[in-house]
Structures are given as C-alpha cells and as structure tokens.
Design a protein around this motif. Sequence first.
Motif, PDB file in Angstrom:
ATOM      1  N   LEU A  49      15.773  22.986  -8.742  1.00  0.00           N
ATOM      2  CA  LEU A  49      17.881  23.287  -8.671  1.00  0.00           C
ATOM      3  C   LEU A  49      18.068  24.834  -8.774  1.00  0.00           C
ATOM      4  O   LEU A  49      19.156  24.906  -8.629  1.00  0.00           O
ATOM      5  N   ASP A  50      17.284  25.596  -9.388  1.00  0.00           N
ATOM      6  CA  ASP A  50      17.800  26.565  -9.082  1.00  0.00           C
ATOM      7  C   ASP A  50      18.330  27.405  -7.716  1.00  0.00           C
ATOM      8  O   ASP A  50      18.138  27.378  -6.883  1.00  0.00           O
TER       9      ASP A  50
ATOM     10  N   LYS B 210      28.221  17.717   4.382  1.00  0.00           N
ATOM     11  CA  LYS B 210      26.664  19.380   5.014  1.00  0.00           C
ATOM     12  C   LYS B 210      26.381  20.398   5.467  1.00  0.00           C
ATOM     13  O   LYS B 210      25.771  21.429   5.167  1.00  0.00           O
ATOM     14  N   ASP B 211      27.986  20.665   5.647  1.00  0.00           N
ATOM     15  CA  ASP B 211      27.755  21.862   5.886  1.00  0.00           C
ATOM     16  C   ASP B 211      28.099  23.101   5.026  1.00  0.00           C
ATOM     17  O   ASP B 211      28.688  24.378   5.179  1.00  0.00           O
ATOM     18  N   GLN B 212      28.404  22.069   3.742  1.00  0.00           N
ATOM     19  CA  GLN B 212      28.585  23.183   2.477  1.00  0.00           C
ATOM     20  C   GLN B 212      27.284  23.623   1.525  1.00  0.00           C
ATOM     21  O   GLN B 212      27.414  24.658   0.848  1.00  0.00           O
ATOM     22  N   ASN B 213      26.279  23.099   2.113  1.00  0.00           N
ATOM     23  CA  ASN B 213      25.238  23.662   1.627  1.00  0.00           C
ATOM     24  C   ASN B 213      24.912  23.090  -0.029  1.00  0.00           C
ATOM     25  O   ASN B 213      24.395  23.413  -0.541  1.00  0.00           O
ATOM     26  N   VAL B 214      24.703  21.853  -0.293  1.00  0.00           N
ATOM     27  CA  VAL B 214      25.444  20.932  -1.415  1.00  0.00           C
ATOM     28  C   VAL B 214      24.306  19.958  -1.628  1.00  0.00           C
ATOM     29  O   VAL B 214      24.237  18.934  -0.898  1.00  0.00           O
ATOM     30  N   TYR B 215      24.007  20.086  -3.048  1.00  0.00           N
ATOM     31  CA  TYR B 215      23.207  18.695  -3.083  1.00  0.00           C
ATOM     32  C   TYR B 215      23.281  17.496  -4.319  1.00  0.00           C
ATOM     33  O   TYR B 215      24.526  17.931  -5.267  1.00  0.00           O
ATOM     34  N   LEU B 216      23.412  16.676  -4.136  1.00  0.00           N
ATOM     35  CA  LEU B 216      23.311  15.275  -5.026  1.00  0.00           C
ATOM     36  C   LEU B 216      22.860  14.870  -5.734  1.00  0.00           C
ATOM     37  O   LEU B 216      20.983  14.843  -5.460  1.00  0.00           O
TER      38      LEU B 216
ATOM     39  N   ILE C 205      19.819  14.553  -1.144  1.00  0.00           N
ATOM     40  CA  ILE C 205      19.726  14.335  -2.728  1.00  0.00           C
ATOM     41  C   ILE C 205      18.711  14.182  -3.397  1.00  0.00           C
ATOM     42  O   ILE C 205      16.849  13.872  -2.504  1.00  0.00           O
ATOM     43  N   ILE C 206      19.283  14.249  -5.199  1.00  0.00           N
ATOM     44  CA  ILE C 206      17.779  14.305  -5.363  1.00  0.00           C
ATOM     45  C   ILE C 206      17.653  13.132  -6.968  1.00  0.00           C
ATOM     46  O   ILE C 206      18.772  13.179  -7.474  1.00  0.00           O
ATOM     47  N   TYR C 207      16.316  12.128  -7.037  1.00  0.00           N
ATOM     48  CA  TYR C 207      16.880  10.809  -8.098  1.00  0.00           C
ATOM     49  C   TYR C 207      15.831  11.976  -8.837  1.00  0.00           C
ATOM     50  O   TYR C 207      14.564  11.738  -8.536  1.00  0.00           O
TER      51      TYR C 207
END
Length: 370
Positions: free
Chosen positions: A189-190, A218-224, A246-248
């Motif tokens: 996540l760095d 999706k155009d915001q380049n953000v992760y969950l 998505i990161i579990y």
Amino acid sequence: MKIPIYFNARFLTQAVTGVQRYAEEFVYALDSLIENKVINTEEYQLIMLSPKNIKREINVKHIQLQIVGKLSGHLWEQLELPFYSAKGLLVNLCNTGPVLNWRQVVAIHDLAIKRHPEAFSSLFRIWYLVLFNILTRSSKLVITNSNFSKQELMEVFPLRQEKVKVSYLGCEHVLRVNSNEDIISKLNLDNKQYILSVSTLNPLKNFQLTISALDVLKDQNVYLVIAGGVNDNIFEPAKLEINRNIIYAGYVDEPELRALYEKAICFVYPSIYEGFGLPPLEAMSLGCPVITSTAASLPEICGDSALYCDPSDYYSLADQIKRVMSDEKLRNTLIDKGKERARAFRWQACVKQIFDAVKKVLDDENRNRS
C-alpha cells in the motif's frame, strides 16, 4: 459475608470478535474502577468463571478467575455454569447464558438474528432464537448497547422498559497500542490511496455496496482494503465480486489495524444492521474520516461526526467517498469532529452504568426478601 457476583468468562476460550472485545474491555474497566475506588466492592466478591480451554490470559487485580468444570463451549455454559454460579448473581456479557439460571443478567448486543435471519447459518439462528426467548424472560436485567437496540428488544420480546439498560461502549482501546506500519508495506500500500473497511465478512456488513462504489470510482485510482476474518459456522458466506483494486487483508492484529486506520483516506462502514457499530468510533479516535450508513443504530452513535450513505445505493456511497477525497476542508472537519465524538465513548463510563444497574438488582432482591 460478601455477596458473590459471577461473570461468565467463556469469552476467554473464544476468538476475539465484537462481543469478546466488549467482555474483555468490560473486565479491564471494572478492575480499573475498583483500583481507583470509583466502585466500592466491600460488599461484593467478584469472580470470573471459565471452562478450562482458555485461549487468552486476562490480568486484573480485583476480580478472581476460577477455572471450573470438565466440559467446554455451550455444554459447559448450560450444564456446569449454573451449578458453579448458584450462590450469587451471574452476569453474562456475550449474548448467551444458561437457560436454567433464574438469577442472572444478560447482555444482548443486537437482534440481527431476528431481523436478518438470512445472514446466519441455520443451526446458529435456531439456537440463538431459543436462547434469546428464554433469557429475555428469565433474566433479572437485560443490557444492550444503544437506544435503537433497546427499542428492538422491546418490540420483539415482552420486556418492560425498566428491565432493559442501555450503556454505550467505549473506544479508547485503540489508543493503547502502538501503530505497526509494517502492514502498509506487507499489503503493498506504499504510495497508494485506499479506503478501509473493518469487520467480520458477513452479509450484513454490506461489503458488496463498497465494491460497487469502487467501480464507480475506478478513474480515481483508489483501493479498498478489507480487514477481518470470516466464520462460516455463524454467518452465511458473503459472496463478493472480484475487483483488482480490492485488497483482502484478512485478520490483522491491533497494532496493524491502528496503522491501517491512520493511513486510510477514509473508513467506510455501510452496514445494513448494527446494534452499536464500534469500528466507526475506532476510526474517529485515530483521525480517520468516517462514512457510514443511515441504517439502525449508526446515526445514533456517530451523530454529525460522519457522512452518511443510503445502504441500498452504491452511487450514494461513491459520492460521499468522492467528497472526502476531493475536499480537504471537509476531510479535516470530519477528523476534528470525529475525535471529539469518540472522546464521549469510554469503557469506564459504560461499566459504571452497568455495575450500578447490577447493584440495583441485588438491592431489589434484598428488599423483596425482607
């Protein structure tokens, strides 16, 4: 002779989820209140009763721990605990208690099992409905976490208002651990923007809404990042769609969780049903802006210190995430208001209210005997 007050400590044999967290913090806060002479126990003997298969130690000065019986789990609770607690009042902190004990107090944290039975496995649902029906009738006092849950209990069961005690939970436990930022690198996540969700994976937590909102962004380049375990013995599996952003994280320990809260853009909690909702307050304590749903107890607990979304509309959630990401002033306002809100929820205040209610039960018993 001191009056025994027993605490059902089967929670020490269980993995830590919300109700076990509640029970452990309750015991630590009670011990601290006794140490600081806020609670006087000259008249009472406080004893935790547990089966032998303990997973965690609990270090307290003023509450005894007694390992009793030969059984474990529900069998211990139903067959052996009534015998060992027969001389005093039994306090159950985790939704369950022995059905053959008529001198007890029970904490019922919510009625999700009744309002959303589809979210639970069949055996769990049947057993807990039987338990709740008996315990709400037989217990001297029912403890719950919000006015919302109190209203739910009174609508579903024939309970008098004075028999249900509301006591808000605390959230300062998240401030007691040091942050372990190794989890950020571990999850790659760095230098990434991410929103955080924390909970056991079950359908009522509404993770799919967040995943659908992520598609809109999706155009915001953000992760969950989703942090939390799963227990298929209790909950029906949450069937979630796959998304590359998505990161579990699975189960994370408390220092790792603190780091995830502190580094997130915001914390998202669009639950369909909550009796209290502790994670939003944890996030607020650590300066993480909160977006939650308008459902159940969440507006009562979060007040005006969070943004709200419709739990059935992922565009509503996506819009609120966009606001937090694009408006620095709004984000800072949420951080400041959230920290102030969280300071109002303290474990010692919770426990003092409950202990006073338990003492009243004992006082009423004495008056009725005299």
